[in-house]
Motif scaffolding. Structure first.
Motif, PDB file in Angstrom:
ATOM      1  N   ILE A 117       0.816  -1.228   0.000  1.00  0.00           N
ATOM      2  CA  ILE A 117       0.000   0.000   0.000  1.00  0.00           C
ATOM      3  C   ILE A 117       0.846   1.273   0.000  1.00  0.00           C
ATOM      4  CG2 ILE A 117      -1.668   1.314   1.405  1.00  0.00           C
ATOM      5  CD1 ILE A 117      -2.721  -1.163  -0.089  1.00  0.00           C
ATOM      6  N   ILE A 176       3.780   5.012  -4.859  1.00  0.00           N
ATOM      7  CA  ILE A 176       3.407   5.930  -5.948  1.00  0.00           C
ATOM      8  C   ILE A 176       4.327   5.624  -7.124  1.00  0.00           C
ATOM      9  CG2 ILE A 176       3.294   8.338  -6.699  1.00  0.00           C
ATOM     10  CD1 ILE A 176       2.599   9.139  -3.892  1.00  0.00           C
ATOM     11  N   ARG A 207       3.586  16.827 -16.813  1.00  0.00           N
ATOM     12  CA  ARG A 207       2.835  16.998 -18.050  1.00  0.00           C
ATOM     13  C   ARG A 207       3.053  18.410 -18.574  1.00  0.00           C
ATOM     14  NH1 ARG A 207       1.755  13.814 -21.108  1.00  0.00           N
ATOM     15  NH2 ARG A 207      -0.078  14.933 -21.810  1.00  0.00           N
ATOM     16  N   ILE A 234       1.376  20.108 -14.234  1.00  0.00           N
ATOM     17  CA  ILE A 234       1.022  19.163 -13.166  1.00  0.00           C
ATOM     18  C   ILE A 234       1.876  17.906 -13.300  1.00  0.00           C
ATOM     19  CG2 ILE A 234      -1.361  20.005 -12.963  1.00  0.00           C
ATOM     20  CD1 ILE A 234      -2.272  17.481 -14.503  1.00  0.00           C
ATOM     21  N   VAL A 274       1.669  13.835 -12.703  1.00  0.00           N
ATOM     22  CA  VAL A 274       0.619  12.810 -12.568  1.00  0.00           C
ATOM     23  C   VAL A 274       1.241  11.441 -12.326  1.00  0.00           C
ATOM     24  CG1 VAL A 274      -1.349  11.694 -13.704  1.00  0.00           C
ATOM     25  CG2 VAL A 274      -0.836  14.094 -14.197  1.00  0.00           C
ATOM     26  N   MET A 305      -1.162   5.891  -7.228  1.00  0.00           N
ATOM     27  CA  MET A 305      -0.882   5.402  -5.874  1.00  0.00           C
ATOM     28  C   MET A 305      -1.645   4.107  -5.628  1.00  0.00           C
ATOM     29  SD  MET A 305      -1.790   7.077  -2.149  1.00  0.00           S
ATOM     30  CE  MET A 305      -0.666   8.458  -2.121  1.00  0.00           C
ATOM     31  N   SER A 351      -5.897  -1.397  -5.503  1.00  0.00           N
ATOM     32  CA  SER A 351      -6.332  -0.665  -6.681  1.00  0.00           C
ATOM     33  C   SER A 351      -5.360   0.503  -6.861  1.00  0.00           C
ATOM     34  CB  SER A 351      -7.752  -0.169  -6.387  1.00  0.00           C
ATOM     35  OG  SER A 351      -8.178   0.795  -7.290  1.00  0.00           O
ATOM     36  N   LEU A 352      -5.332   1.081  -8.053  1.00  0.00           N
ATOM     37  CA  LEU A 352      -4.477   2.249  -8.290  1.00  0.00           C
ATOM     38  C   LEU A 352      -5.358   3.480  -8.457  1.00  0.00           C
ATOM     39  CD1 LEU A 352      -1.973   0.777 -10.916  1.00  0.00           C
ATOM     40  CD2 LEU A 352      -1.456   1.371  -8.542  1.00  0.00           C
ATOM     41  N   LYS A 353      -5.101   4.518  -7.692  1.00  0.00           N
ATOM     42  CA  LYS A 353      -5.802   5.772  -7.949  1.00  0.00           C
ATOM     43  C   LYS A 353      -4.799   6.767  -8.522  1.00  0.00           C
ATOM     44  CE  LYS A 353      -5.447   7.916  -3.315  1.00  0.00           C
ATOM     45  NZ  LYS A 353      -6.159   8.119  -2.037  1.00  0.00           N
ATOM     46  N   TYR A 354      -5.283   7.707  -9.309  1.00  0.00           N
ATOM     47  CA  TYR A 354      -4.404   8.746  -9.836  1.00  0.00           C
ATOM     48  C   TYR A 354      -4.124   9.787  -8.766  1.00  0.00           C
ATOM     49  CZ  TYR A 354      -4.542   7.126 -14.644  1.00  0.00           C
ATOM     50  OH  TYR A 354      -4.381   6.394 -15.786  1.00  0.00           O
ATOM     51  N   VAL A 355      -2.879  10.231  -8.708  1.00  0.00           N
ATOM     52  CA  VAL A 355      -2.526  11.342  -7.821  1.00  0.00           C
ATOM     53  C   VAL A 355      -1.903  12.448  -8.677  1.00  0.00           C
ATOM     54  CG1 VAL A 355      -2.276   9.989  -5.726  1.00  0.00           C
ATOM     55  CG2 VAL A 355      -0.301  10.251  -7.225  1.00  0.00           C
ATOM     56  N   VAL A 356      -2.264  13.673  -8.370  1.00  0.00           N
ATOM     57  CA  VAL A 356      -1.769  14.823  -9.130  1.00  0.00           C
ATOM     58  C   VAL A 356      -1.117  15.805  -8.173  1.00  0.00           C
ATOM     59  CG1 VAL A 356      -2.441  16.799 -10.550  1.00  0.00           C
ATOM     60  CG2 VAL A 356      -3.544  14.568 -10.915  1.00  0.00           C
ATOM     61  N   PHE A 357       0.160  16.132  -8.433  1.00  0.00           N
ATOM     62  CA  PHE A 357       0.860  17.157  -7.675  1.00  0.00           C
ATOM     63  C   PHE A 357       0.868  18.425  -8.524  1.00  0.00           C
ATOM     64  CE2 PHE A 357       2.733  14.812  -4.135  1.00  0.00           C
ATOM     65  CZ  PHE A 357       2.622  13.495  -4.550  1.00  0.00           C
ATOM     66  N   GLY A 358       0.164  19.449  -8.058  1.00  0.00           N
ATOM     67  CA  GLY A 358       0.126  20.710  -8.790  1.00  0.00           C
ATOM     68  C   GLY A 358       0.837  21.817  -8.034  1.00  0.00           C
ATOM     69  N   HIS A 359       0.842  22.986  -8.640  1.00  0.00           N
ATOM     70  CA  HIS A 359       1.488  24.161  -8.058  1.00  0.00           C
ATOM     71  C   HIS A 359       0.615  25.363  -8.312  1.00  0.00           C
ATOM     72  CE1 HIS A 359       4.100  21.172  -9.925  1.00  0.00           C
ATOM     73  NE2 HIS A 359       4.804  21.235  -8.817  1.00  0.00           N
ATOM     74  N   LEU A 409      -4.061  13.305   0.130  1.00  0.00           N
ATOM     75  CA  LEU A 409      -3.737  12.474  -1.037  1.00  0.00           C
ATOM     76  C   LEU A 409      -3.986  11.008  -0.726  1.00  0.00           C
ATOM     77  CD1 LEU A 409      -2.428  13.344  -3.794  1.00  0.00           C
ATOM     78  CD2 LEU A 409      -0.319  12.351  -2.947  1.00  0.00           C
ATOM     79  N   ALA A 447     -10.983   8.380  -7.431  1.00  0.00           N
ATOM     80  CA  ALA A 447     -10.174   7.914  -8.560  1.00  0.00           C
ATOM     81  C   ALA A 447      -9.003   8.861  -8.839  1.00  0.00           C
ATOM     82  CB  ALA A 447     -11.040   7.762  -9.799  1.00  0.00           C
ATOM     83  N   SER A 448      -9.216  10.160  -8.657  1.00  0.00           N
ATOM     84  CA  SER A 448      -8.139  11.143  -8.806  1.00  0.00           C
ATOM     85  C   SER A 448      -8.110  12.024  -7.566  1.00  0.00           C
ATOM     86  CB  SER A 448      -8.370  12.047 -10.023  1.00  0.00           C
ATOM     87  OG  SER A 448      -8.179  11.348 -11.234  1.00  0.00           O
ATOM     88  N   VAL A 449      -6.944  12.146  -6.958  1.00  0.00           N
ATOM     89  CA  VAL A 449      -6.796  13.027  -5.804  1.00  0.00           C
ATOM     90  C   VAL A 449      -5.650  13.983  -6.102  1.00  0.00           C
ATOM     91  CG1 VAL A 449      -6.613  13.168  -3.302  1.00  0.00           C
ATOM     92  CG2 VAL A 449      -7.550  11.112  -4.353  1.00  0.00           C
ATOM     93  N   MET A 450      -5.902  15.283  -5.933  1.00  0.00           N
ATOM     94  CA  MET A 450      -4.966  16.304  -6.387  1.00  0.00           C
ATOM     95  C   MET A 450      -4.533  17.223  -5.262  1.00  0.00           C
ATOM     96  SD  MET A 450      -6.934  17.424  -9.873  1.00  0.00           S
ATOM     97  CE  MET A 450      -7.027  16.270 -11.252  1.00  0.00           C
ATOM     98  N   ILE A 451      -3.353  17.800  -5.438  1.00  0.00           N
ATOM     99  CA  ILE A 451      -2.868  18.844  -4.542  1.00  0.00           C
ATOM    100  C   ILE A 451      -2.637  20.094  -5.393  1.00  0.00           C
ATOM    101  CG2 ILE A 451      -0.985  19.561  -3.006  1.00  0.00           C
ATOM    102  CD1 ILE A 451      -0.371  16.528  -2.643  1.00  0.00           C
ATOM    103  N   ASN A 452      -3.257  21.204  -5.027  1.00  0.00           N
ATOM    104  CA  ASN A 452      -3.035  22.486  -5.709  1.00  0.00           C
ATOM    105  C   ASN A 452      -3.200  22.419  -7.224  1.00  0.00           C
ATOM    106  OD1 ASN A 452      -2.520  23.781  -3.268  1.00  0.00           O
ATOM    107  ND2 ASN A 452      -0.322  23.313  -3.333  1.00  0.00           N
ATOM    108  N   ALA A 453      -4.263  21.752  -7.683  1.00  0.00           N
ATOM    109  CA  ALA A 453      -4.551  21.718  -9.119  1.00  0.00           C
ATOM    110  C   ALA A 453      -6.055  21.695  -9.312  1.00  0.00           C
ATOM    111  CB  ALA A 453      -3.906  20.497  -9.773  1.00  0.00           C
ATOM    112  N   LYS A 487     -13.363   0.505  -8.684  1.00  0.00           N
ATOM    113  CA  LYS A 487     -12.024   0.277  -8.157  1.00  0.00           C
ATOM    114  C   LYS A 487     -11.339  -0.904  -8.830  1.00  0.00           C
ATOM    115  CE  LYS A 487     -12.852   2.072  -3.565  1.00  0.00           C
ATOM    116  NZ  LYS A 487     -12.829   1.682  -2.141  1.00  0.00           N
ATOM    117  N   ARG A 540      -9.292   2.549 -12.978  1.00  0.00           N
ATOM    118  CA  ARG A 540      -9.871   3.575 -12.117  1.00  0.00           C
ATOM    119  C   ARG A 540      -9.463   4.930 -12.663  1.00  0.00           C
ATOM    120  NH1 ARG A 540      -9.189   3.860  -5.453  1.00  0.00           N
ATOM    121  NH2 ARG A 540     -11.076   5.068  -5.154  1.00  0.00           N
TER     122      ARG A 540
END
Lengths: 423, 423
Positions: A95, A98, A104, A108, A110, A113, A410-418, B362, B368-374, B396, B400
């Protein structure tokens, strides 16, 4: 007691506990597993006493000796359960990993996790060790679980459930993280497989009968396999020794397992050379050979004593016994066609020294495991290095083949933005 | 005509064609895609004429203007279809990749090979471009497909189907690799979603109504999403500019998309600073704000003109319009709890400069998608770099979030042996 209401309550409790299970860090989940192992060791005598109640009731009800054997919880079985839990502790945490985090053009970053599925329902028959194995794998993978074991094992399962809850509580995890269905009413199974709002996936561990029954009714997705009609194809370019070794091992290593060969296909050109050699080995185990006319002629000439003519039904039968269907084919094309038509899409193996044919077989055979020059008996989570096996899947979606801890995630998408916004 | 019988025939043909589709090498599949693109360019006038028949019939039947707009096939739409196919040609082949090949102590080498799922059923509404997009993605991923478009588009879909079959045949692939259901009878959909023996997965592309209807009956697994109740949470430690930019973009960039924010959660400590600034932007778009009592007080004081008190129902409503639910929360814990309770598990974003809170959000938000600052608007196959998007999954199991070509594939185990047998 209203069974449906009771099961929904278990479902709600599981869903609620699943959040804390998913949040728990590796050390906490491993601590729970260790505490459960310790508690089982400490209370081995009580577990054996609970098991004795089940055994006495089962004997009084006239349960078959083979079933009594499965139900029995020996000191050795208890030690194996404890050892199994300690092995799960030692596995890497599936678990939180990432992967693939990439920037991208928008700015962002992408990635994906790995996260627990949520709530796993496990339905099994009378073996009490499944209670502990399955609970262990679900705890390790951060899932909550609802366990429904065979009604014959209810006393022992209750006792095990108490120890599991003790371990969870000792590690600060919710006791509802693992719940054993505490009723022998069969309606409980019907309720469990039709509450997708509380249960994310069902893993049935049991015979074909159990699974066929569940498939009719389930609205919750299942990780399941129905049967294993596995093939070995001995190509014209096979190495004779490999062909004989594997042809014997795939059938005779164990008869009752789903990865045992049930049909042997032999290329016409090599059949006169390989079949009599193989027959000598099969004869030592009194394997009944059900052969098509060409194979029948060769085996008759070789004086094989346990012969019968194959019928159409033989090509789609899982014997789970010292019986083998044998068919002569022109070559790889016909073998692939036969397999894709009759196989249960579990495991198939080609024996050949020809690289092009080997790679074509590997690619074109549509089964969960496809092998070159290896015994089908290797199709197994431990042999594949998964560390543990929660089940085997013949389905194509989600998990295919032996399913380890990763199959419970399961895999979920994680997005690191600014601060990015969409243009 | 017996619809069920007709659909089963399509299913059998698809299953049979799927073998050749899976076997075809990259060049062959790309050649088919290029031939289809060329044929569509060549026959653009005929396609427009077929579309005109559909448009006339639809107008005579009193179809709403918005639906007529979807149905229309302009020259630009044709050029976009062609360009889409050429882009799919340029994508890497998802099929055949072998990963993780590792030696095991027994001597066998075990890995996984990416393979097509088999037969994909696509059910969509009246946009004719989906016929070509979906066919293109299925051909690229080595699958056979059965396409069921809206009955309003039947003439255009027939014309497109002819060109797709011409391209398949030109590349030496079976014409049944792509089949368009050639009946407007609704029973065809019912049959398609209940023949798991011929169809491996259904991808519904259409509104909530369509998908809810399919979910009731389908026995074939679906890659689907029902709704997008997406949240942005502005944390107490948020950067004000990022919070305002993202809070505005996530709601107002487009109202009708599933990744649009529908509920804004704001930490109590920052609400008096951030809400009036955001309100100024929302006012330019006349966004109706449905606020909980605390937010209502702040927004009233700020003189926001389009205000209403939120009801319990607002927290679980997908507006797809210039309406936003607003709620004040104590902090990250309450935000996560609210989201995991009310969200449709599509996409959520936290705006914060606090690393620990960001990483907790996060991990603990189960979407399905979890974001930080986006902005939540980034939850999209193209923005994520998948190259193409066949659909979005809220489930799931299997896929996903945004689903690209990989979602139309499966992994099978491959074993390279050297004569090994199981000990």
């Amino acid at each position: 007691m209203d069974i449906k209401h009771y099961m929904q309550q278990l479902g709600q409790q599981a869903r609620s506990a699943s959040r804390a299970m998913a949040r728990a860090d590796s050390a906490t989940r491993n601590r729970a597993l260790t505490l459960i192992a310790d508690a089982i060791e400490r209370d081995a005598a009580q577990l054996r006493a609970a098991n004795q109640l089940d055994m006495d009731a089962a004997a009084a009800n006239g349960l078959a000796p083979a079933m009594l054997d499965r139900l029995a919880l020996s000191d050795k079985a208890i030690a194996t359960m404890v050892e199994g839990l300690r092995q799960i502790v030692a596995l890497p945490d599936p678990i939180g990993e990432i992967s693939g985090l990439k920037f991208r053009p928008s700015g962002i970053q992408v990635g994906q996790m790995r996260v627990p599925l949520g709530v796993i329902g496990i339905i099994y028959e009378s073996r009490p060790n499944v209670t502990v194995d399955a609970a262990g794998l679900c705890i390790k993978s951060g899932n909550a679980t609802i366990l429904r074991g065979g009604s014959e094992a209810i006393h022992c399962n209750r006792a095990l459930a108490r120890l599991v809850k003790e371990g969870l509580a000792g590690a600060g995890l919710p006791e509802d993280g693992v719940q054993v269905v505490d009723t022998t009413d069969r309606a409980a199974v019907g309720a469990l497989i039709t509450m997708p709002q509380y249960v994310d996936v069902i893993v049935p561990r049991g015979g074909k009968g159990l699974i066929a029954r569940l498939m009719e009714e389930a609205t919750v997705p299942m990780i399941k396999h129905l049967d294993g009609i596995c093939h070995v194809y001995i190509d014209a370019k096979a190495d004779l020794k490999k062909a004989v070794d594997i042809g014997f091992n795939a059938k005779c290593h164990r008869y009752g397992t789903c990865n045992t060969m049930e049909t042997l296909l032999v290329a016409r050109a090599i059949a006169p050379a390989v079949l009599p050699q193989l027959a000598k080995l099969y004869a030592t185990k009194q394997v009944e050979l059900r052969a098509d006319p060409e194979a029948l002629a060769i085996l008759t000439a070789a004086g094989y004593p346990h012969l019968a003519a194959a019928t159409e039904e033989d090509w789609s039968t899982e014997y789970l016994a010292a019986i083998l269907a044998v068919k002569i084919v022109a070559g790889t094309d016909e073998a692939i066609e036969h397999i894709n038509h009759y196989s249960s899409k579990h495991t198939e193996s080609i024996i050949t020294e020809d690289h092009t044919d080997a790679m074509r077989f590997l690619r074109e055979v549509d089964s969960a495991s496809v092998m070159i020059n290896a015994s089908t008996r290797f199709a197994d989570g431990f042999e594949y290095g998964l560390g543990a096996e929660i089940g085997i899947s013949n389905d194509k979606l989600h998990a295919r083949g032996p399913v380890g801890l990763e199959g419970l995630t399961s895999l979920k998408y994680v997005v690191f933005g600014h601060g990015e916004v969409r243009q």
